[in-house]
Design an enzyme around this catalytic site. Structure first.
Site, mmCIF file in Angstrom:
data_model
loop_
_atom_site.group_PDB
_atom_site.id
_atom_site.type_symbol
_atom_site.label_atom_id
_atom_site.label_comp_id
_atom_site.label_asym_id
_atom_site.label_seq_id
_atom_site.Cartn_x
_atom_site.Cartn_y
_atom_site.Cartn_z
ATOM 1 N N GLU A 140 0.936 -1.354 -0.030
ATOM 2 C CA GLU A 140 0.107 -0.151 0.035
ATOM 3 C C GLU A 140 0.713 1.352 0.253
ATOM 4 O O GLU A 140 1.625 1.344 0.909
ATOM 5 C CB GLU A 140 -0.843 0.034 1.220
ATOM 6 C CG GLU A 140 -1.908 1.058 1.363
ATOM 7 C CD GLU A 140 -2.545 0.776 2.652
ATOM 8 O OE1 GLU A 140 -2.625 -0.003 3.747
ATOM 9 O OE2 GLU A 140 -3.798 1.902 2.739
ATOM 10 N N GLU A 223 -9.410 9.793 5.215
ATOM 11 C CA GLU A 223 -9.549 9.082 6.329
ATOM 12 C C GLU A 223 -9.874 9.927 7.531
ATOM 13 O O GLU A 223 -8.799 10.526 8.112
ATOM 14 C CB GLU A 223 -8.319 8.216 6.364
ATOM 15 C CG GLU A 223 -7.855 7.151 5.343
ATOM 16 C CD GLU A 223 -6.830 6.400 5.632
ATOM 17 O OE1 GLU A 223 -6.938 5.052 5.487
ATOM 18 O OE2 GLU A 223 -5.691 7.050 5.934
HETATM 19 C C1 LIG Z 1 -4.420 -2.053 6.662
HETATM 20 O O1 LIG Z 1 -5.034 -3.174 6.506
HETATM 21 C C2 LIG Z 1 -6.187 -3.146 6.030
HETATM 22 C C3 LIG Z 1 -6.586 -4.646 5.539
HETATM 23 O O2 LIG Z 1 -7.064 -5.108 6.900
HETATM 24 C C4 LIG Z 1 -6.120 -2.376 4.453
HETATM 25 O O3 LIG Z 1 -7.597 -2.405 3.960
HETATM 26 C C5 LIG Z 1 -5.763 -0.955 5.213
HETATM 27 O O4 LIG Z 1 -6.123 -0.061 4.067
HETATM 28 C C6 LIG Z 1 -4.519 -0.845 5.669
HETATM 29 N N1 LIG Z 1 -4.077 0.238 5.634
HETATM 30 C C7 LIG Z 1 -4.149 1.325 6.278
HETATM 31 C C8 LIG Z 1 -3.162 2.383 6.207
HETATM 32 O O5 LIG Z 1 -4.949 1.535 7.398
#
Ligand SMILES: *[C@@H]1O[C@H](CO)[C@@H](O)[C@H](O)[C@H]1NC(C)=O
Ligand SMILES: *[C@@H]1O[C@H](CO)[C@@H](O)[C@H](O)[C@H]1NC(C)=O
Length: 242
Positions: A140, A223
């Site tokens: 990510e 967010e």
């Molecule tokens: C962390 O984990 C989840 C999967 O459970 C993901 O979808 C989410 O976007 C993640 N990232 C953050 C930055 O919270």
């Protein structure tokens, strides 16, 4: 006479606005997993973390789409669970997965404004890559245009990246399910026309990710952690993967 005439104007006005309100309400998404399609984008309300709030709600709506230029907004109030993200209302681009090494540019423009009280939230891109074209999302990459009210990314600071006239603090971490790289602008950027590919190139050049990763998702949204009567209006947004 005058009074009666005025009353009938007021009555006519009320009738008109009463007729218009249900239309607006229908266009608004308030359910946890509500989505709608708008041109090349899918717009999500996505209240994935609402369970960590003690109270609150959020609704998202598309204002307009003109070619690939989208206007959308999301309104929310969230209380409780101050360290937890409640949602990620976002616009996601529909495109076929492509290897980062085959991408030549990811031009975008985004103009937004936030209003409300005691807002703790980010305004950010969420970008996902994976080893195979069809496997689960693995890595990510976030690009934060704003960290409002003390919102902070996952992980430790591992340096800065200067690009597009701005300085971005890079954070590297893992949230239990995936590695997360977050570029956080050192100032709030409310209107920007730039390219996302250099962020990936910086991660590739730094040895963090491979250029053979597939780009799987390009999402842009907010967010929220906490706040009341908050409203993010994206007056203009577009992105494409070339
Ligand atoms: C962390 O984990 C989840 C999967 O459970 C993901 O979808 C989410 O976007 C993640 N990232 C953050 C930055 O919270
Ligand atoms: C990836 O998979 C999708 C769906 O099967 C397909 O449409 C697309 O062309 C694939 N892309 C690449 C780069 O292989």
């Amino acid at each position: 006479m005058k009074l009666t005439f005025l009353s009938s104007i007021v009555a006519a006005f009320l009738a008109t606005s009463a007729a218009a309100i249900p239309l607006n309400k229908r266009a608004e998404m308030c359910g946890q997993w509500d989505t709608t399609s708008a041109g090349p984008y899918t717009v999500y309300n996505n209240l994935w973390g609402e369970g960590s709030a003690t109270s609150g709600s959020q609704c998202t709506s598309v204002n307009s789409i003109d070619g690939n230029v989208l206007s959308w907004s999301t309104s929310w109030s969230w209380a409780g669970g101050q360290y937890n993200v409640k949602s990620y209302a976002n616009a996601e681009l529909k495109f076929d997965a492509v290897k980062l090494s085959s991408v030549s540019s990811i031009p975008f423009q985004w103009s937004w404004s936030y209003s409300g009280s005691n807002i703790v939230a980010d305004v950010a891109f969420d970008l996902w890559t994976s080893t195979a074209n069809t496997s689960d999302f693995e890595i990510e990459i976030m690009v934060w245009l704003a960290a409002i009210g003390g919102a902070g990314p996952i992980g430790d600071s591992v340096g800065t990246f200067s690009y597009g006239g701005y300085t971005w603090n890079l954070h590297k971490g893992n949230n239990g399910s995936n590695d997360v790289y977050s570029f956080v602008a050192t100032e709030q950027i409310k209107s920007i026309k730039s390219d996302l590919l250099p962020f990936f190139k910086h991660l590739i050049d730094s040895g963090y990710i491979s250029s053979s990763q597939y780009l799987r998702a390009v999402q842009a949204g907010t967010e929220p952690f906490l706040g009341s009567n908050a409203k993010l209006v994206t007056s203009s947004y577009s992105v494409s993967v070339n």
